[in-house]
Design a protein around this motif. Structure first.
Motif, PDB file in Angstrom:
ATOM      1  N   GLU A   6      -7.853   3.044  -6.533  1.00 10.10           N
ATOM      2  CA  GLU A   6      -7.949   2.201  -5.466  1.00 10.10           C
ATOM      3  C   GLU A   6      -6.737   1.922  -4.463  1.00 10.10           C
ATOM      4  O   GLU A   6      -6.865   1.927  -3.446  1.00 10.10           O
ATOM      5  CB  GLU A   6      -8.083   0.698  -6.128  1.00 10.10           C
ATOM      6  CG  GLU A   6      -8.180  -0.376  -5.274  1.00 10.10           C
ATOM      7  CD  GLU A   6      -7.930  -1.932  -6.129  1.00 10.10           C
ATOM      8  OE1 GLU A   6      -7.353  -2.735  -5.774  1.00 10.10           O
ATOM      9  OE2 GLU A   6      -8.623  -1.914  -6.981  1.00 10.10           O
TER      10      GLU A   6
ATOM     11  N   ALA B  73       0.720  -1.142   0.018  1.00 13.73           N
ATOM     12  CA  ALA B  73       0.087   0.188  -0.048  1.00 13.73           C
ATOM     13  C   ALA B  73       0.953   1.324   0.006  1.00 13.73           C
ATOM     14  O   ALA B  73       0.348   2.415   0.285  1.00 13.73           O
ATOM     15  CB  ALA B  73      -0.945  -0.141   1.008  1.00 13.73           C
TER      16      ALA B  73
ATOM     17  N   GLU C 245      -6.819   4.910  -2.203  1.00 11.49           N
ATOM     18  CA  GLU C 245      -7.774   4.919  -1.265  1.00 11.49           C
ATOM     19  C   GLU C 245      -7.344   3.875  -0.433  1.00 11.49           C
ATOM     20  O   GLU C 245      -7.502   4.271   1.115  1.00 11.49           O
ATOM     21  CB  GLU C 245      -9.014   4.469  -1.946  1.00 11.49           C
ATOM     22  CG  GLU C 245     -10.223   4.169  -0.820  1.00 11.49           C
ATOM     23  CD  GLU C 245     -10.773   5.448  -0.360  1.00 11.49           C
ATOM     24  OE1 GLU C 245     -11.257   5.447   0.779  1.00 11.49           O
ATOM     25  OE2 GLU C 245     -10.622   6.531  -1.060  1.00 11.49           O
ATOM     26  N   SER C 246      -6.480   2.783  -0.562  1.00  9.72           N
ATOM     27  CA  SER C 246      -5.899   2.014   0.397  1.00  9.72           C
ATOM     28  C   SER C 246      -5.041   2.566   1.371  1.00  9.72           C
ATOM     29  O   SER C 246      -4.666   1.983   2.562  1.00  9.72           O
ATOM     30  CB  SER C 246      -5.406   0.938  -0.373  1.00  9.72           C
ATOM     31  OG  SER C 246      -4.072   1.062  -1.051  1.00  9.72           O
ATOM     32  N   ARG C 247      -4.355   3.816   0.979  1.00 10.86           N
ATOM     33  CA  ARG C 247      -3.485   4.368   1.720  1.00 10.86           C
ATOM     34  C   ARG C 247      -4.013   5.402   2.936  1.00 10.86           C
ATOM     35  O   ARG C 247      -3.391   5.911   3.849  1.00 10.86           O
ATOM     36  CB  ARG C 247      -2.704   5.382   1.065  1.00 10.86           C
ATOM     37  CG  ARG C 247      -1.614   4.579   0.203  1.00 10.86           C
ATOM     38  CD  ARG C 247      -0.543   4.037   0.861  1.00 10.86           C
ATOM     39  NE  ARG C 247       0.383   4.911   1.665  1.00 10.86           N
ATOM     40  CZ  ARG C 247       1.039   4.749   2.565  1.00 10.86           C
ATOM     41  NH1 ARG C 247       1.185   3.536   3.326  1.00 10.86           N
ATOM     42  NH2 ARG C 247       1.920   5.646   3.113  1.00 10.86           N
TER      43      ARG C 247
END
Length: 238
Positions: free
Chosen positions: A232, A4, A235-237
């Motif tokens: 995506e 990530a 966003e995962s961060r």
């Protein structure tokens, strides 16, 4: 290294990722097979040509010029040296036509690059003949969308460590391409993301198994899905 990690740089392969390439090799190979139809069946000729290409990579590198020389070498071998000057002339003409063929940009390429430009550091990373790659980039009209252009003789782990090291670091980079062997696997091994976009035609020498167990590997249906993938990851961060 966390999968990530933030993404700031996106590298793009050129041939068969941004524009058509292998298609013209296949058409030329069909023309070559017709020229030597009296000496070998198309399948046999393709096998002998592939052997010559692999053998000559260290001498000529990747690209149309090396392909043309390999066709000439194969013609000489298959005819036991009896190939005519006229046939060699036809092979050379076929190579010249490949070097002057108009660039055909693949669908959704420009739109995708335009959406990513400005938000990310975009780097074109392509291997092959310097003059031919520069010609195709100029004709594509995509050059203005890239922050940097890297034309290399080959793509391996050291290539991506070196290039991405100059452009934000491998851990903050992604490589996008159609070749698992050249674009995806070595980039992931260097610590980057790898976004694989299969092409209908991929040279057999570029085929390896997908690294499906790698957390930084993604397979996309087409380049238009790249914007969503980048979102995506961002966003995962959060």
């Amino acid at each position: 290294m966390s999968p990530a990690a933030s993404l700031s740089t996106i590298g793009f392969d050129a041939d068969d990722t941004l524009w058509q390439n292998e298609h013209f090799y296949r058409l030329t190979e069909q023309r070559f097979a017709a020229l030597l139809a009296d000496y070998a069946e198309p399948e046999q000729l393709s096998g002998r040509l592939l052997e010559a290409e692999k053998r000559n990579l260290q001498l000529y590198g990747f690209g149309i010029k090396g392909f043309t020389l390999s066709m000439i070498e194969t013609a000489i071998e298959l005819t036991a040296g009896r190939v005519s000057a006229a046939t060699i002339g036809e092979i050379l003409a076929a190579g010249r036509e490949m070097l002057s063929h108009p660039v055909e940009t693949l669908p959704l390429v420009r739109e995708t690059l335009e959406q990513l430009a400005g938000s990310f550091h975009l780097v074109l990373i392509t291997k092959g003949d310097l003059f031919d790659q520069e010609r195709k980039l100029a004709q594509s009209g995509l050059g203005e969308l890239f922050d940097a252009v890297e034309i290399v003789s080959d793509k391996n782990i050291a290539t991506y460590e070196r290039i991405f090291g100059r452009h934000g670091g491998p851990e903050h980079s992604m490589m996008v391409g159609n070749s698992l062997k050249s674009d995806i696997v070595p980039a992931i091994q260097a610590g980057s993301w790898g976004a694989y976009i299969p092409h209908d035609l991929t040279w057999v020498a570029e085929r390896v198994e997908e690294p499906v167990g790698e957390p930084r590997f993604r397979r996309l249906g087409h380049i238009g899905e790249l914007v969503g993938l980048v979102a995506e990851i961002a966003e995962s961060r959060r």
